[in-house]
Write an enzyme that holds these catalytic residues in place. Sequence first.
Site, mmCIF file in Angstrom:
data_model
loop_
_atom_site.group_PDB
_atom_site.id
_atom_site.type_symbol
_atom_site.label_atom_id
_atom_site.label_comp_id
_atom_site.label_asym_id
_atom_site.label_seq_id
_atom_site.Cartn_x
_atom_site.Cartn_y
_atom_site.Cartn_z
ATOM 1 N N ASP A 67 54.094 30.552 46.175
ATOM 2 C CA ASP A 67 53.717 29.650 45.194
ATOM 3 C C ASP A 67 54.188 29.443 43.849
ATOM 4 O O ASP A 67 55.088 30.127 43.492
ATOM 5 C CB ASP A 67 51.855 30.249 44.999
ATOM 6 C CG ASP A 67 51.969 31.591 44.562
ATOM 7 O OD1 ASP A 67 52.823 32.014 44.460
ATOM 8 O OD2 ASP A 67 50.816 32.443 45.129
ATOM 9 N N ASN A 134 39.671 38.700 45.086
ATOM 10 C CA ASN A 134 38.878 37.760 45.561
ATOM 11 C C ASN A 134 39.211 37.501 46.974
ATOM 12 O O ASN A 134 38.393 36.606 47.722
ATOM 13 C CB ASN A 134 38.403 36.308 45.000
ATOM 14 C CG ASN A 134 39.734 35.824 44.830
ATOM 15 O OD1 ASN A 134 40.776 36.067 45.249
ATOM 16 N ND2 ASN A 134 39.656 34.420 44.031
ATOM 17 N N HIS A 136 42.176 36.191 47.948
ATOM 18 C CA HIS A 136 43.058 35.152 48.206
ATOM 19 C C HIS A 136 44.331 35.716 48.614
ATOM 20 O O HIS A 136 44.779 36.938 48.385
ATOM 21 C CB HIS A 136 43.199 34.117 46.846
ATOM 22 C CG HIS A 136 44.050 34.929 45.630
ATOM 23 N ND1 HIS A 136 43.806 34.538 44.453
ATOM 24 C CD2 HIS A 136 44.984 35.959 45.686
ATOM 25 C CE1 HIS A 136 44.584 35.403 43.624
ATOM 26 N NE2 HIS A 136 45.196 36.209 44.346
ATOM 27 N N GLU A 141 42.556 30.168 47.267
ATOM 28 C CA GLU A 141 41.232 30.535 47.143
ATOM 29 C C GLU A 141 40.167 30.776 47.971
ATOM 30 O O GLU A 141 40.030 29.884 48.835
ATOM 31 C CB GLU A 141 40.874 30.114 45.482
ATOM 32 C CG GLU A 141 41.732 30.121 44.751
ATOM 33 C CD GLU A 141 41.863 31.299 43.695
ATOM 34 O OE1 GLU A 141 41.500 32.529 44.066
ATOM 35 O OE2 GLU A 141 42.379 31.455 42.666
HETATM 36 P P1 PGA Z 1 48.755 41.335 41.874
HETATM 37 O O1 PGA Z 1 48.306 40.055 42.388
HETATM 38 O O2 PGA Z 1 50.012 41.692 42.778
HETATM 39 O O3 PGA Z 1 49.348 41.205 40.776
HETATM 40 O O4 PGA Z 1 47.754 42.195 41.948
HETATM 41 C C1 PGA Z 1 48.080 39.902 43.776
HETATM 42 C C2 PGA Z 1 47.550 38.424 44.053
HETATM 43 O O5 PGA Z 1 46.809 38.111 43.238
HETATM 44 O O6 PGA Z 1 47.799 37.955 45.376
#
Ligand code: PGA
Length: 242
Positions: A67, A134, A136, A141
Site C-alpha cells: 500500500d 481493527n 485490516h 479496512e
Molecule cells: P503496525 O501496523 O505493524 O505498525 O502495527 C500493522 C498494520 O496496520 O497493518
Amino acid sequence: MNIIRVSDYTSMSTKARDMVIDRISNFSDMVLAIPTGNTPEMLYSLLVDTYKEEKVSFKDVVTFNLDEYVGISPDNPQSYSYYMKEHLLKHIDIRRNYIPDGLADDLERECAEYEDKIREEGGIDLAIMGIGRNGHIGFNEPGTNFESLTHVVELSEDTIKANARFFPKEEEVPRRAITMGIKTIMNAREVLLLASGKEKAEAIKKAVIGEVTEELPASALQRHKHCTFIIDSDAASLLKNW
Ligand code: PGA
C-alpha cells in the site's frame, strides 16, 4: 491456516526471516508483497544483515508494496515508498520494486496498472503483512469487499489515530491510500501474517477463530490454502485453545 506461536517480537522476526530466506533460496524469481509499519521493521533489518553476510541475494526478487498513502510524495519521510527504501530496498540487490504512485493524476488507472504489473510479473508468490487493531490487512479496512483488487480507500478513524504516531500532527495523516485488495492478497500463492503485542490480540482472535466476515478483513485468510500466522505470546493471548 498454520499458526506459529513464538515468545516475543524478536523470535517472530527471526522466524519470519528464516521463512523468507528459505523461499528466496529455494525458488527462483520470487515475487513478494511487502508491508510497512512497526511489525516488519526487525524482519527487514535481519534480511539486510543476512544479505550483508552474503548468505542471500535478492537479485531474482521482485517486490510490490502492499500500500501507499495518497497525496504525499515518495521523498516525504512519512511515505511508504520512503519507508521501504530506508528499511530494505536501498540496502539490498533487489531486482525490481513497485510501489503504488499516490500522486498519480488518475488514481483508478494507477490501481488498474498496479494489478497489470503484478500479473506481468507472474503473480505474487509470498504476500507478507501485519494486521491492524481493527483487523485490516494492507489498508483494507473493515467492510472491504472480499472481491476487491488494488483500489483507493478512505482510512478509518482508528487507522488514522494509530498512524498519527508517525506524523507531527494527526491532521497531517493522509485520509486516503492505495492498497492491494483482499482478492489481490488471496491470489498470492502463500501468505505470511505477523503480529506482536497485546493490542493485536483481539484482531488475531477474530481473524483465527471468528466468523469469516468482511467486517474483519484478515478473517478472509481462513480461506487461503497456504497461509501462516507468526504471532508472539501477547498477540496470541486470547487464543486460549490453540
Ligand atoms: P503496525 O501496523 O505493524 O505498525 O502495527 C500493522 C498494520 O496496520 O497493518
